[in-house]
Every structure is written in C-alpha cells, then in structure tokens.
Scaffold this motif. Structure first.
Motif, short mmCIF file in Angstrom:
data_model
loop_
_atom_site.label_atom_id
_atom_site.label_comp_id
_atom_site.label_asym_id
_atom_site.label_seq_id
_atom_site.Cartn_x
_atom_site.Cartn_y
_atom_site.Cartn_z
N GLY A 1 -1.67 9.87 16.66
CA GLY A 1 -0.87 10.87 15.94
C GLY A 1 0.06 10.25 14.91
N THR A 2 -0.03 8.94 14.72
CA THR A 2 0.82 8.24 13.76
C THR A 2 0.61 8.80 12.35
OG1 THR A 2 0.57 6.23 15.08
CG2 THR A 2 1.44 5.98 12.83
N ILE A 3 1.71 9.10 11.67
CA ILE A 3 1.65 9.55 10.27
C ILE A 3 2.01 8.34 9.41
CG2 ILE A 3 2.50 11.20 8.56
CD1 ILE A 3 3.37 12.96 10.94
N ASN A 4 1.04 7.81 8.72
CA ASN A 4 1.27 6.58 7.96
C ASN A 4 1.97 6.85 6.63
OD1 ASN A 4 0.20 4.58 9.72
ND2 ASN A 4 -1.87 5.27 9.22
N PRO A 5 2.79 5.91 6.17
CA PRO A 5 3.54 6.09 4.91
C PRO A 5 2.64 5.82 3.70
CG PRO A 5 4.05 3.95 5.87
CD PRO A 5 3.15 4.64 6.85
N ILE A 6 1.78 6.77 3.39
CA ILE A 6 0.75 6.56 2.38
C ILE A 6 1.34 6.28 1.00
CG2 ILE A 6 -1.21 7.62 1.18
CD1 ILE A 6 -1.75 6.79 4.09
N LYS A 7 2.36 7.03 0.60
CA LYS A 7 2.94 6.84 -0.72
C LYS A 7 3.45 5.41 -0.87
CE LYS A 7 4.82 7.56 -4.74
NZ LYS A 7 3.98 7.56 -5.96
N GLU A 8 4.17 4.90 0.12
CA GLU A 8 4.72 3.55 0.03
C GLU A 8 3.60 2.50 0.02
OE1 GLU A 8 7.76 6.33 1.44
OE2 GLU A 8 5.69 5.92 2.05
N ILE A 9 2.57 2.73 0.84
CA ILE A 9 1.45 1.79 0.87
C ILE A 9 0.70 1.80 -0.46
CG2 ILE A 9 -0.81 1.37 1.94
CD1 ILE A 9 0.46 2.37 4.58
N THR A 10 0.49 3.00 -1.00
CA THR A 10 -0.21 3.11 -2.28
C THR A 10 0.58 2.42 -3.39
OG1 THR A 10 -1.24 5.20 -1.62
CG2 THR A 10 -1.11 4.74 -3.97
N THR A 11 1.87 2.63 -3.42
CA THR A 11 2.70 2.00 -4.46
C THR A 11 2.57 0.48 -4.41
OG1 THR A 11 4.28 3.83 -4.44
CG2 THR A 11 5.06 1.72 -5.32
N TYR A 12 2.67 -0.08 -3.22
CA TYR A 12 2.60 -1.54 -3.11
C TYR A 12 1.18 -2.04 -3.40
CZ TYR A 12 3.20 -6.29 -1.48
OH TYR A 12 3.26 -7.66 -1.43
N ALA A 13 0.16 -1.33 -2.92
CA ALA A 13 -1.21 -1.74 -3.19
C ALA A 13 -1.50 -1.76 -4.68
CB ALA A 13 -2.18 -0.81 -2.47
N HIS A 14 -1.00 -0.77 -5.40
CA HIS A 14 -1.20 -0.74 -6.85
C HIS A 14 -0.48 -1.90 -7.53
CE1 HIS A 14 -2.30 3.83 -6.92
NE2 HIS A 14 -3.29 3.08 -6.49
N GLU A 15 0.69 -2.26 -7.03
CA GLU A 15 1.40 -3.42 -7.58
C GLU A 15 0.58 -4.69 -7.42
OE1 GLU A 15 5.17 -3.67 -5.67
OE2 GLU A 15 5.94 -1.80 -6.55
N MET A 16 -0.21 -4.74 -6.34
CA MET A 16 -1.06 -5.91 -6.08
C MET A 16 -2.42 -5.79 -6.77
SD MET A 16 0.66 -8.10 -4.23
CE MET A 16 2.03 -7.64 -5.31
N GLY A 17 -2.65 -4.69 -7.48
CA GLY A 17 -3.90 -4.51 -8.20
C GLY A 17 -5.03 -3.92 -7.39
N ALA A 18 -4.72 -3.33 -6.23
CA ALA A 18 -5.75 -2.75 -5.36
C ALA A 18 -5.82 -1.24 -5.54
CB ALA A 18 -5.46 -3.09 -3.90
N VAL A 19 -6.96 -0.66 -5.19
CA VAL A 19 -7.10 0.79 -5.14
C VAL A 19 -6.99 1.22 -3.68
CG1 VAL A 19 -8.57 0.82 -7.18
CG2 VAL A 19 -9.61 0.81 -4.92
N VAL A 20 -6.71 2.51 -3.46
CA VAL A 20 -6.44 3.01 -2.12
C VAL A 20 -7.31 4.22 -1.83
CG1 VAL A 20 -4.72 3.95 -0.54
CG2 VAL A 20 -4.06 2.16 -2.18
N LEU A 21 -8.04 4.15 -0.72
CA LEU A 21 -8.77 5.30 -0.18
C LEU A 21 -8.05 5.77 1.08
CD1 LEU A 21 -12.45 6.08 0.32
CD2 LEU A 21 -11.03 5.96 2.35
N VAL A 22 -7.81 7.07 1.18
CA VAL A 22 -7.13 7.64 2.34
C VAL A 22 -8.09 8.56 3.09
CG1 VAL A 22 -5.18 9.02 3.15
CG2 VAL A 22 -4.91 7.55 1.13
N ASP A 23 -8.20 8.31 4.40
CA ASP A 23 -8.93 9.20 5.30
C ASP A 23 -7.96 10.30 5.72
OD1 ASP A 23 -10.06 10.51 7.43
OD2 ASP A 23 -10.45 8.73 8.63
N GLY A 24 -8.14 11.49 5.15
CA GLY A 24 -7.22 12.58 5.41
C GLY A 24 -7.72 13.61 6.38
#
Length: 406
Positions: free
Chosen positions: A176-199
């Motif tokens: 039931g963990t709600i992951n901090p997607i916005k924060e993860i996405t922001t940092y991943a983009h800073e590192m040059g990665a793309v993000v796929l989310v299983d929603g």
C-alpha cells in the motif's frame, strides 16, 4: 466526511456466498462493475457495434465516435496534454511491455542502468529483466526502508547519470506504499533518465495528474477502476512515442502498404494494431464518468477511513502480522501467525468474505518480507464499516479454528 453509500450500484454485491452476504475485499486484484458500466457495454453491443475508423456507414461512425470519445475522456481524467498521447492497450501489463520493447530498442545500450524497486509487480519487473538480457543493460533496485517506503537518500544513491530509465509503481499492490513519484521523476530527469510509472493501483483510488507528476510514461488498467477487463491505457509523452516503433503489426495501424514495405499511422494509432478494444473503451469511459460523478477525493477519503478503522481493529487481535507503512493506500496485507494465508482466506470465504492470498505477483517482495505468501484485504468505494466488521469477525473465527488445530 459522510461515508459513501454506493453498494446498491453494483449488482454483484447483492448476492450471498456460502450462505452469507458477500463482502468483497479483493478490489486490488479486480474491482466490481457498477450497473452504469454494464449498461454502457450492453448498449454499445445492442445498437452501435461496428468496426472503427474505416466504415463510412452510420454504425461505423457511431462506434468511431464512441471509441475516440473514450480516448478524450481518459486524456482529461489523467490531465494528459494531448489525446494522441493516450494509447489503448489490453491492460497495464501490455502497456509496460510496449515501452520495454519499443523504447529499449531505440534508447537502451549495453551498460545503461534501469532502476526499479523490490516492490514491483511482476508486470513491471519481468519486462525489464528481458530488456537487460537483450541489451546488456544493468538492473538496479532502490532499497526499501524497514516499513516498505523509499527514502530520498536511497533514491539519489541508486539513480545516477548512467540511469537510462526508472520504472516504478505509484502504489504497491502488497504494502500500500504511495511512492513520491513527483520527487523521483524530478531527480531522474536531472540525471537524464526517463520515468515509467505503473499506476494500476493508483488511478482507481486517487486523482492522478500526469503533467504534475511529469512522468514520461504512465500505465494503468480499466478493470481495477470499475471498468471492464481487457482494456488499459499507456500514456506517453509525444516526444518519446513519436520516436518509438510499433510492436504489433497488421490492420488499423498502417498508413500505406506495398508488397515489401509499409508506413505507419500517426499517434496513437500506430500502437493499436488490429481491431481495437472498442467495447472495452466504451466501458472504461463509463467507469471514469462514474468515478468522477462521485469524486476521486471522496473515494480517497472513504478508503482511508475504512483502512484506518480496519487497522485499528487488526491491531487489537493477537497473532496478526501486518506489513507496510502507516500511511498507505486502501489495502492491508497481513498473516495470522503459524497459519498459511490460503487457509486464512478459505475460512474467510466460508463466511462470505473475499480476500486475496498468495504472493500477489511480487515474489521478490515476499522474499524481502521473509514470507512465502500473505493475505490481503483491499478496500474500495463500495465497501462499508460493516464489511470491515464482518472481515474482523471472520478473522476471529479463523484464529479460534486454527488455535484449536494447533
């Protein structure tokens, strides 16, 4: 807030199971369907059934309007910038596989890193295992905290400038963990990665805004949000989808075909080969309208009330192990000490209470929890306090039964 009173909208919930009124606590596996959704699908097949995009006759036009209208409804529901960024799939699994196959062929190279978590559903793990084997990329996993959450430190230590893609669940189907997607996405983009989310476990229970999350891909299923089985959605940013090749070839997705070559339609149709899931899209549109008529905020609050109440009751029982963080989304995963969860679920079913038991398509997470399987009660908008009380009473009966056995 007044609890929701919508059970009467769901015909299946009026039945008895094993001589008891049905208490359905397995919505994380699949949600029940309101009459509104059933009627929408029936109406389509009764009056509008035809193939889409090709026919100029009246039924063909009505079917096309319904199908593309459903796409626009999904776009607005998740606040996607363009309807062409909405691809209809058979479900979350196919949506993730499209990205794993098509994106990886264009952009994943040997030595690139793909970052996941140990809490991923097999549908968001196995495709990336195959990508790693096929491309020579390296799989990395963000370590979990003791309560099954992700820390900012762990995220930043795992995602590096070698990371090409991050694939992560929005809500864990076990913890039931709600992951901090916005924060993860922001940092991943800073590192040059793309993000796929299983929603799959998020969209039915909370308002999702893909622009606010700024994820590159977002996948979810209709059947977990009161819609029919066999329909799902892949949202993807146009900048990526336009560069990706189709993964299925045939009718509907072509522009022009010669004997030895062909060209593809524009987005989104190049990813929707063959006769599409027309009735499924119609049913999904009806499900979205149903949820929106109630209000996602009300649904979230109702589920939190039920989950908090159930958690309080469970903690009063001896010999119950509960897994996951304090703040969670609409489900509780647990075990009775010294009792296999299948046995727990069987006893509950004898009292008309339906829960899930097994590894929940998360075998690596079961290993992390140091168990082989768990039981899971998941709540949705049609559940009530009385349902929770019946669940707790059933558990008490199970504890007494197995206490006598052991």
């Amino acid at each position: 807030m007044t609890p929701l009173d919508v059970k009467q909208d769901f015909p299946i919930l009026t039945q008895t199971v094993n001589n008891h009124p049905l208490v359905y606590l397995d919505s994380a596996a699949t949600a029940q369907k309101p009459q509104m959704v059933i009627d929408a699908i029936e109406t389509y097949y009764k009056y509008d059934n035809a193939n889409v995009h090709r026919g100029v006759h009246t039924l063909g036009q009505r079917a096309t309007d319904a199908y593309e209208g459903a796409r626009e409804t999904v776009q607005q529901f998740i606040n996607a910038p363009h309807s062409k960024e909405i691809i209809f799939t058979r479900g979350t699994t196919q949506a993730i596989n499209i990205v794993a196959r098509s994106y990886s062929e264009k952009f994943i190279q040997p030595g690139d890193e793909i970052v996941l978590t140990p809490m991923e559903h097999h549908s968001n793990l196995l495709p990336w295992q195959q990508v790693a084997k096929r491309t020579g990329a390296l799989l990395k996993f963000i370590p979990l905290e003791k309560d099954g959450t992700l820390s900012e430190t762990a995220v930043k230590q795992t995602i590096t400038d070698k990371t090409k893609l991050v694939a992560i669940t929005h809500v864990s189907n076990v913890l039931g963990t709600i992951n901090p997607i916005k924060e993860i996405t922001t940092y991943a983009h800073e590192m040059g990665a793309v993000v796929l989310v299983d929603g799959a476990q998020a969209v039915p229970h909370m308002k999702v805004d893909v622009q606010a999350l700024d994820c590159d891909f977002y996948a979810f299923s209709g059947h977990k949000m009161c819609g029919p089985t066999g329909i799902g959605v892949l949202y993807g940013k146009k900048q990526w989808l336009n560069q990706m090749d189709p993964v299925e070839y045939g009718g509907e997705m072509i522009d022009f075909v010669e004997l030895t070559d062909a060209t593809w339609k524009e987005l989104p149709w190049k990813f929707e080969g063959g006769t599409p899931i027309i009735a499924g899209a119609v049913g999904l549109q009806a499900a979205i309208k149903y949820l929106e008529n109630i209000g996602l905020d009300k649904i979230t609050a109702h589920e939190k009330m039920l989950t908090d109440y159930a958690m309080e009751q469970l903690k009063q029982l001896d010999g119950v192990d509960i897994y996951g963080p304090t703040e969670r989304c609409g489900l509780i995963t647990f075990n009775l000490k010294d009792v296999h969860p299948h046995d727990t679920a069987t006893v509950l079913d004898s009292y008309g209470v339906a829960v899930r038991a097994g590894h929940h398509c998360c075998q690596p997470l079961m290993k992390w929890l140091n168990v082989t399987a768990t039981a899971r009660a998941s709540f949705y908008l049609y559940n009530t306090i009385e349902d929770v009380d019946r669940f707790i009473d059933g558990l008490k009966q199970a504890k007494e039964f197995f206490g006598d056995v052991f």
